[in-house]
Scaffold this motif. Sequence first.
Motif, short mmCIF file in Angstrom:
data_model
loop_
_atom_site.label_atom_id
_atom_site.label_comp_id
_atom_site.label_asym_id
_atom_site.label_seq_id
_atom_site.Cartn_x
_atom_site.Cartn_y
_atom_site.Cartn_z
N VAL A 180 0.86 -1.18 0.00
CA VAL A 180 0.00 0.00 0.00
C VAL A 180 0.90 1.24 0.00
CG1 VAL A 180 -2.09 -0.97 1.02
CG2 VAL A 180 -0.24 -0.26 2.51
N GLU A 181 0.49 2.24 -0.78
CA GLU A 181 1.27 3.47 -0.89
C GLU A 181 0.35 4.66 -0.63
OE1 GLU A 181 3.55 3.87 -4.46
OE2 GLU A 181 3.97 1.72 -4.61
N PHE A 182 0.92 5.70 -0.04
CA PHE A 182 0.16 6.88 0.34
C PHE A 182 0.97 8.13 0.02
CE2 PHE A 182 -0.60 3.39 3.22
CZ PHE A 182 -1.98 3.37 3.44
N ARG A 183 0.30 9.17 -0.43
CA ARG A 183 0.96 10.47 -0.47
C ARG A 183 1.06 11.00 0.96
NH1 ARG A 183 -2.41 14.93 -3.16
NH2 ARG A 183 -3.23 15.06 -1.05
N VAL A 184 2.21 11.57 1.28
CA VAL A 184 2.38 12.18 2.60
C VAL A 184 1.76 13.57 2.56
CG1 VAL A 184 4.05 12.94 4.33
CG2 VAL A 184 4.48 10.84 3.01
N ASN A 185 0.80 13.80 3.44
CA ASN A 185 0.10 15.08 3.43
C ASN A 185 0.82 16.13 4.26
OD1 ASN A 185 -1.97 14.27 1.73
ND2 ASN A 185 -3.31 13.61 3.41
N LYS A 186 0.48 17.37 4.02
CA LYS A 186 1.11 18.49 4.71
C LYS A 186 0.94 18.33 6.22
CE LYS A 186 1.28 23.55 4.67
NZ LYS A 186 0.71 24.79 4.08
N GLY A 187 2.02 18.54 6.95
CA GLY A 187 2.00 18.44 8.40
C GLY A 187 2.38 17.08 8.94
N GLU A 188 2.42 16.06 8.06
CA GLU A 188 2.81 14.71 8.52
C GLU A 188 4.32 14.54 8.42
OE1 GLU A 188 -1.17 12.15 7.29
OE2 GLU A 188 0.43 12.41 5.82
N THR A 189 4.89 13.81 9.34
CA THR A 189 6.33 13.53 9.33
C THR A 189 6.54 12.04 9.10
OG1 THR A 189 6.51 13.11 11.71
CG2 THR A 189 6.73 15.41 10.97
N ILE A 190 7.67 11.72 8.49
CA ILE A 190 7.98 10.30 8.24
C ILE A 190 8.19 9.57 9.55
CG2 ILE A 190 9.56 8.73 7.09
CD1 ILE A 190 7.74 10.48 5.26
N ASP A 191 8.80 10.22 10.54
CA ASP A 191 8.99 9.58 11.84
C ASP A 191 7.64 9.14 12.43
OD1 ASP A 191 11.70 9.79 11.75
OD2 ASP A 191 11.80 11.63 12.95
N TYR A 192 6.64 10.02 12.30
CA TYR A 192 5.34 9.65 12.84
C TYR A 192 4.72 8.51 12.03
CZ TYR A 192 0.32 9.67 13.57
OH TYR A 192 -0.97 9.27 13.80
N ARG B 186 -0.78 2.48 12.01
CA ARG B 186 -2.15 2.07 12.33
C ARG B 186 -3.16 3.00 11.64
NH1 ARG B 186 -4.26 -1.04 16.40
NH2 ARG B 186 -2.22 -1.22 17.42
N ALA B 187 -2.88 4.32 11.68
CA ALA B 187 -3.81 5.29 11.08
C ALA B 187 -3.85 5.16 9.56
CB ALA B 187 -3.40 6.69 11.49
N LEU B 188 -2.68 5.00 8.93
CA LEU B 188 -2.66 4.87 7.47
C LEU B 188 -3.39 3.62 7.02
CD1 LEU B 188 0.98 5.93 6.48
CD2 LEU B 188 -1.13 7.16 5.99
N LEU B 189 -3.11 2.51 7.65
CA LEU B 189 -3.76 1.26 7.25
C LEU B 189 -5.27 1.34 7.45
CD1 LEU B 189 -1.19 -1.35 8.60
CD2 LEU B 189 -1.58 -0.68 6.23
N ALA B 190 -5.69 2.03 8.49
CA ALA B 190 -7.13 2.17 8.74
C ALA B 190 -7.81 2.91 7.59
CB ALA B 190 -7.35 2.90 10.06
N GLU B 191 -7.09 3.83 6.95
CA GLU B 191 -7.68 4.54 5.80
C GLU B 191 -8.05 3.56 4.68
OE1 GLU B 191 -5.38 7.77 4.33
OE2 GLU B 191 -5.09 8.69 6.30
N ARG B 192 -7.34 2.45 4.61
CA ARG B 192 -7.62 1.44 3.59
C ARG B 192 -8.48 0.29 4.13
NH1 ARG B 192 -3.48 2.28 -0.27
NH2 ARG B 192 -3.39 4.55 -0.44
N GLY B 193 -8.95 0.43 5.35
CA GLY B 193 -9.78 -0.62 5.94
C GLY B 193 -8.99 -1.82 6.39
N ILE B 194 -7.70 -1.63 6.69
CA ILE B 194 -6.83 -2.73 7.13
C ILE B 194 -6.56 -2.56 8.61
CG2 ILE B 194 -4.59 -3.85 6.83
CD1 ILE B 194 -4.55 -2.71 3.95
N ASP B 195 -6.79 -3.62 9.38
CA ASP B 195 -6.59 -3.60 10.83
C ASP B 195 -5.12 -3.89 11.14
OD1 ASP B 195 -6.55 -3.89 13.57
OD2 ASP B 195 -8.25 -5.29 13.66
N TYR B 196 -4.43 -2.93 11.71
CA TYR B 196 -3.01 -3.07 12.03
C TYR B 196 -2.74 -4.32 12.86
CZ TYR B 196 1.52 -2.00 14.19
OH TYR B 196 2.81 -2.06 14.66
#
Length: 546
Positions: free
Chosen positions: A238-250, A258-268
């Motif tokens: 799964v790939e995502f564009r990094v949105n403004k205000g987000e950091t790679i460390d986070y 967990r938050a990114l996977l949830a956007e795709r309906g995937i349970d971490y």
Amino acid sequence: MSIASTNHPSSDVDVDVIVVGLGPTGATAANLLGQRGIRTAVIERDVDIYPRQRAIASDEDAHRVWQSLGLFDRMLDTMSTDVRVHLKHGDRTFLTTHSAESYGQGVPGMAFYHQPELERVLRDGIERFPSVTVTAGLDAVALTQDADRVVLTLRPADGSPDRTLRARYVVAADGGSSSIRKMLGIPLPGRHIEEQWFDIQLRAWYDLPSDAPLDFTFISDPYRPGVDCPCPMGYHRVEFRVNKGETIDYLQSEAGLRALLAERGIDYDTVEVFRSWAYTFHIRQAEKWSEGRVFLAGDAAHIMPPFAGQGVSSGVRDVANLCWKIAAVLDGADTSLLQTYEPERRPNVTALTRFSLAIGRVVMLRNDRLARVRDSLFVAASKTPGVRSWLARMGLKPRYTLGTRRGFFAEQPARGSMRGTFVEQPWVVGSDLTPVRLDTLLADSWTWIGFPSAPIPHRLAEAGVSEIKVEYSSALATHRVPTGHIVDGERVLERQLRKSGAAGILVRPDRFIYGSDRDLTSADHLRVAAVMGSAPVRGVVTGAGQ
């Protein structure tokens, strides 16, 4: 390093060719050179195959090259060639295409794979050739060249003393940050896209039969575009564009994943995160692809945007074009033949870069209103029968042709000439009545393919060009196919020839058409004979393809 000897002994070089880099481009080059018996040393900085799944797709052009190397069947064991590509916005899929179209190449039009496994097959293939040696753990740190040879200084990763290696030619397949290109001082102009992307490679949490279709989905959402893709060998990406205000460390933290996977309906909590990484992409082409006896290939010559999945296939196209020419020059052809490499290949790279960027523009619209207009336009187009089938078979993709201006092709093309296009690859039947793919008969040599009414020109036959005569399908009814003749039951070759009014074509070792009986002159016969080493080589390429 011990180097096997071949038919090209020389005391002032250690090998004929050095290949720098052992990714898909370099490993394909090593196989192509080994197949031709060229003394080759492959140098790779990393000791182990890079474990990350960077590329995931290849197309029919690369597959035909790998088929010619006898490796594609093994690759297919862990590939998926049944790929459906979807463009989705919210709950609406506004376009679906299919990967089956091969444009006459006779191999699957698209394949998805696990890159470390692909590289393993290519490396195993190199072991078949005693003329090729591979040494890992060496970094190229200096380069000098003169009119006769190239000298590379290599630094071992274990701290032992530097060593030198001398060769007639160098193929630099050492990636986008190519040290060889930098040593040559060749600029790499283009654009760097500041926008960051984030990839997560998962172990698949579902059972997917090996023969099941894969559904590759572009998430065309203005809020966060991305990709969702099941991959062979039990992976899911799964790939995502990094949105403004987000950091790679986070994003690489548990909370971020967990938050990114949830956007795709995937349970971490129900999946295994194998790897995650951030990247930005570049759109660049080297100002020139060679300097003296050194040639750039793959990402070292051109860095392509990711949307069309053309990085690996473009590198394979490069070395398929280059390696037969190096072999011909080592066998006595004029070195000017090598000057046709870049003019033949660059136009296709440019066209595919534009195609990839066009996909990116469709996928990454930032305005929700425009995105909805886009969705409606594609849905409407898909309801129009002719347009629907064209879109479904990925008709937008540029077909692979070579640049004919300054390329090695017939110098006086007739109207509608086929020069610079590939010969199609049907199933054919020879005198033993066993069906085989055409390339099985072509091997890696020059071949004249024509109807019995258009025999091979005498000068080409004298030079050693092979001949295949195309019989009409009615010959199968008698179960008698003469030796040296073939029957193309589906009439693929017949249609290709008749479309341009030709009765015979001259096919180069890379499966591209030099010209037809309508194009060739006595001067062409001499030029080809010279490349094959059976005629004087003066002025072989001068003025070619103008």
